[in-house]
Scaffold this active site. Sequence first.
Site, PDB file in Angstrom:
ATOM      1  N   ILE A  42       1.113  -1.196   0.075  1.00 19.18           N
ATOM      2  CA  ILE A  42      -0.007  -0.266   0.142  1.00 19.18           C
ATOM      3  C   ILE A  42       0.717   1.583   0.297  1.00 19.18           C
ATOM      4  CG2 ILE A  42       0.154  -0.166   3.119  1.00 19.18           C
ATOM      5  CD1 ILE A  42      -3.294   1.098   2.095  1.00 19.18           C
ATOM      6  N   LYS A  43       1.673   1.076   0.415  1.00 17.02           N
ATOM      7  CA  LYS A  43       2.951   2.420   1.021  1.00 17.02           C
ATOM      8  C   LYS A  43       3.344   2.793  -0.735  1.00 17.02           C
ATOM      9  CE  LYS A  43       3.687   2.157   5.520  1.00 17.02           C
ATOM     10  NZ  LYS A  43       3.556   3.163   5.191  1.00 17.02           N
ATOM     11  N   ASP A  44       3.463   1.951  -1.934  1.00 11.77           N
ATOM     12  CA  ASP A  44       3.268   2.386  -3.250  1.00 11.77           C
ATOM     13  C   ASP A  44       2.677   4.066  -3.630  1.00 11.77           C
ATOM     14  OD1 ASP A  44       4.598   0.711  -3.878  1.00 11.77           O
ATOM     15  OD2 ASP A  44       3.556   0.281  -5.421  1.00 11.77           O
ATOM     16  N   ALA A  47       3.934   7.081  -0.976  1.00 17.52           N
ATOM     17  CA  ALA A  47       5.435   7.012  -2.311  1.00 17.52           C
ATOM     18  C   ALA A  47       5.301   7.859  -3.098  1.00 17.52           C
ATOM     19  CB  ALA A  47       6.256   6.151  -2.334  1.00 17.52           C
TER      20      ALA A  47
END
Length: 452
Positions: A42-44, A47
């Site tokens: 999910i951090k994409d 970021a």
Amino acid sequence: MWHNNILETIGNTPLVKLNKVVKDIPATVLAKIETTNPGNSIKDRMALKMIEDAEKSGKLKPGGTIIEGTSGNTGMGLAIAAVIKGYKCIFTSTDKQSKEKFDALRAFGAEVIVCPTNVDPEDPRSYYSVSSRLEREVPNSWKPNQYDNLSNMQAHYESTGPEIWEQTEGEVTHVVAGVGTGGTISGIAKYLKEKNPAIQILGIDTYGSVFKKYKETGEFDKNEIYPYITEGIGEDFLPANVDFNLIDYFEKVSDKDAALMTREIARKEGIFVGNSTGSAIAGLLQMKDRFKKDDVVVVIFPDHGTRYLGKMYNDDWLRDRGFLKDGKLTAKDIISKKESQEMVTIDHEKTILEAINTIKSLNISQIPVTQAGMIIGKITESDILNALLETPSLKSQPVKTISTAPFPFVDISASIDKISAMINNDNIAVLVEHDGEIAIITQYDIINAISA
């Protein structure tokens, strides 16, 4: 139809109904599968958002270096975006994170600096402090600071929250998510509560983290802080992205329950997930009394299991921490079956002749060597034989002249398979500490335990 680059594939992740692992929950439980993002987490989302906002504001300039403290997933999202946009990356992380995460970051050309876990955030050795120092020292660099950069939260307000609302056709009643930086849960909460203020936002915390107590009392209690194993959630400070007004309740989950549930999800639902997902589902089950038959509960599945192969998906790793019990004998079982519980040792200043006499009189083949009561080495029959064949006069010399490295220690919960694999020609025994005493396990002890 095609995408112009991999960044255009971020988001629009599937919502999948869970069945076996949540059979005790009366509600419909849906998993938001964030592993379909290009960086498998999910951090994409955040970021890319942080980078784009920094580009617009001029904080990130062409050819710049991105420096960030990350447990791996944010770093992966930043690294992928950096490849496409032409930036360099330097990441700091903690030594509790899995090796697979670091290897994945390096695969995209990032530099990774590993820092100690058990230090305060203000300590110059912490991964927060090291990343801040590097930002000051490296020319043309920018630190996203995912904890306090509100672009993190905004990414989920703009994408994840709307996706959940549309995919459930507005029927979502609860969202369950782990809380680390806070951006995911707070961004989702902000969007969904604007649509329907009755939606309950349930945060998953871990023991050793400050979030739950702070939410319930308003007190930042340093006594709540201690090292924990669970990755991706919990903190020992209060990130700006954690909006406690938007999170209705926190549930704490133990390291053991999180680790074992991580494996259960793969085995019961066929979804290969990371450690924080195990925490989320374990927490969901702990909160089962909060849900009714007509509720629609969305649980965030943040990242992929490949980053935890050496940890939660490794039986020996689980056994070493006492998380996994099975029918196999353990070091504790072997010790309990030994005829004598007292271990014989010899001081390093005693003579080799005294060691020979001890070995002969007790009919043993090895002795741990001590100094001031501490085990510092070992002496075996073969050590003595080899030494005397070469120099017979060594009999009068102290044991320390021929002692070798000590036998390795194993955990009291170590399996018989692990112990057997460690016993070989170089190590004919292992040591184990139990109830304040040190015991020795030899090959004979293993055979005796099996045949008893």
